[in-house]
Design a protein around this motif. Structure first.
Motif, PDB file in Angstrom:
ATOM      1  N   LEU A 215      68.742  14.926  41.546  1.00 41.64           N
ATOM      2  CA  LEU A 215      69.973  14.300  42.042  1.00 41.64           C
ATOM      3  C   LEU A 215      70.494  14.958  43.326  1.00 41.64           C
ATOM      4  O   LEU A 215      71.396  14.441  43.973  1.00 41.64           O
ATOM      5  CB  LEU A 215      71.042  14.303  40.944  1.00 41.64           C
ATOM      6  CG  LEU A 215      70.700  13.373  39.761  1.00 41.64           C
ATOM      7  CD1 LEU A 215      71.502  13.730  38.534  1.00 41.64           C
ATOM      8  CD2 LEU A 215      70.918  11.916  40.142  1.00 41.64           C
ATOM      9  N   LYS A 218      68.291  12.317  45.462  1.00 41.75           N
ATOM     10  CA  LYS A 218      68.312  10.873  45.240  1.00 41.75           C
ATOM     11  C   LYS A 218      69.259  10.507  44.104  1.00 41.75           C
ATOM     12  O   LYS A 218      69.923  11.365  43.552  1.00 41.75           O
ATOM     13  CB  LYS A 218      66.891  10.365  44.957  1.00 41.75           C
ATOM     14  CG  LYS A 218      66.193  11.113  43.814  1.00 41.75           C
ATOM     15  CD  LYS A 218      64.709  10.762  43.734  1.00 41.75           C
ATOM     16  CE  LYS A 218      64.081  11.388  42.510  1.00 41.75           C
ATOM     17  NZ  LYS A 218      63.588  10.472  41.527  1.00 41.75           N
ATOM     18  N   ASP A 219      69.272   9.217  43.751  1.00 36.00           N
ATOM     19  CA  ASP A 219      70.205   8.735  42.739  1.00 36.00           C
ATOM     20  C   ASP A 219      69.662   8.784  41.317  1.00 36.00           C
ATOM     21  O   ASP A 219      70.350   8.390  40.378  1.00 36.00           O
ATOM     22  CB  ASP A 219      70.616   7.289  43.056  1.00 36.00           C
ATOM     23  CG  ASP A 219      71.784   7.267  44.041  1.00 36.00           C
ATOM     24  OD1 ASP A 219      72.463   8.313  44.158  1.00 36.00           O
ATOM     25  OD2 ASP A 219      72.000   6.232  44.690  1.00 36.00           O
ATOM     26  N   LYS A 256      76.636  13.456  36.159  1.00 32.93           N
ATOM     27  CA  LYS A 256      75.828  12.320  36.599  1.00 32.93           C
ATOM     28  C   LYS A 256      74.609  12.150  35.660  1.00 32.93           C
ATOM     29  O   LYS A 256      74.264  11.023  35.279  1.00 32.93           O
ATOM     30  CB  LYS A 256      75.382  12.553  38.049  1.00 32.93           C
ATOM     31  CG  LYS A 256      74.466  11.502  38.617  1.00 32.93           C
ATOM     32  CD  LYS A 256      75.186  10.241  39.075  1.00 32.93           C
ATOM     33  CE  LYS A 256      74.183   9.195  39.534  1.00 32.93           C
ATOM     34  NZ  LYS A 256      74.725   7.846  39.559  1.00 32.93           N
TER      35      LYS A 256
END
Ligand SMILES: [Zn+2]
Ligand SMILES: [Zn+2]
Length: 293
Positions: A215, A218-219, A256
């Motif tokens: 993360l 990237k997502d 996240k």
């Protein structure tokens, strides 16, 4: 949210902080415990590989060993240090290893011998290398290969992951789709390999991590959302990992990561507890479930 990480690296290997500094940060974050799991990478040709020269430039070559004795002499003082810090701080620190699995009879035999001497609390299974036509390649080397070679290399990668799962020595598997680090393996064509691997993990009673270090770039985590859904489908026990190489990375993106797990349908995660077996006079790690929230 999860208040620990079992996948962290320290100084002397390829981390930037000492065990003491990691524990200090864990306390600051109000964690309940920490696991230190430095790289255990043993291969007779490891120092001949292209990436070894890069490692020397970056001064993290200490993670690579040509033989098991060499690795033993790196882990022995580390484990002693962990014990010392644990006594001083009274903070639970677990002795782990992030082990690169190599599927040879020699490796497997020597591995058990060394593990019996080192007695780690837990083992993380990983595949960072692919032996391709006699060359040991890491993820960055995979990226440099031609398109057709990349396909062959990725196939070997997934086969290695499945061999590591079948070995059944690891508490959980690290970053299942590591080649995604260099943008490889995203195509739909890889779904079959992924499902075969996760189905095997389920059949072997294995566990996996959701590694939030991805993360930073990237997502998605390692593994991707596509694989997270498979982990949910096959009800694989999962644990969050930060793969922290410094105190600033501890617990990074755990919120996240938890969200991604929930979105994929993962309802429970796991946490370790140490059990004292008085009859066999040993302490071993066991796992409990907690709801993902
Ligand atoms: Zn790793
Ligand atoms: Zn790691």
């Amino acid at each position: 949210m999860q208040h620990f990480s079992l996948h962290t690296h320290t100084i002397g290997f390829d981390g930037q902080n000492t065990v003491e500094e990691m524990v200090k940060q864990a306390k600051k974050l109000r964690w309940s415990r920490i696991g230190i799991a430095n790289h255990f990478i043993v291969h007779p040709d490891i120092k001949k590989a292209t990436f070894y020269a890069y490692a020397c430039k970056g001064n993290y070559q200490n993670i690579y060993s040509e033989n098991f004795e060499e690795a033993l002499f790196k882990f022995f003082p580390l484990f002693q240090e962990i014990k010392r810090i644990e006594q001083i701080t009274q903070f639970p620190i677990y002795k782990g290893m992030e082990v690169d699995f190599f599927d040879t009879t020699q490796w497997k035999g020597d591995f058990y011998r060394i593990i019996n001497l080192l007695k780690p609390d837990y083992l993380i299974g990983s595949v960072h290398f692919v032996d391709y036509k006699g060359h040991l390649l890491n993820t960055h080397d995979m990226k440099k290969a031609s398109f057709m070679e990349q396909k062959e290399i990725l196939k070997i990668y997934w086969k290695n992951v499945r061999s590591a799962i079948k070995f059944k020595a690891f508490d959980f598997m690290a970053h299942l789709d590591l080649p995604a680090k260099v943008g490889l393996g995203y195509g739909k064509e890889w779904e079959k390999e992924e499902e075969e691997t996760i189905a095997l993990l389920a059949a072997c009673g294995g566990k996996a991590e959701v590694n939030t270090s991805a993360l930073r770039q990237k997502d998605e985590a390692y593994p991707s959302n596509r694989i997270l859904k498979l982990l949910a489908k096959y009800e694989i026990p999962v644990v969050l990992s930060d793969d922290a190489h410094s105190v600033s990375q501890m617990g990074q993106y755990f919120e996240k990561g938890t969200e991604l797990m929930k979105n994929a349908g993962i309802k429970r995660s796991i946490y370790p507890i140490m059990i004292a077996d008085h009859i066999r006079q040993r302490i071993y790690m066991d796992w409990h479930f907690m709801r993902v929230r």
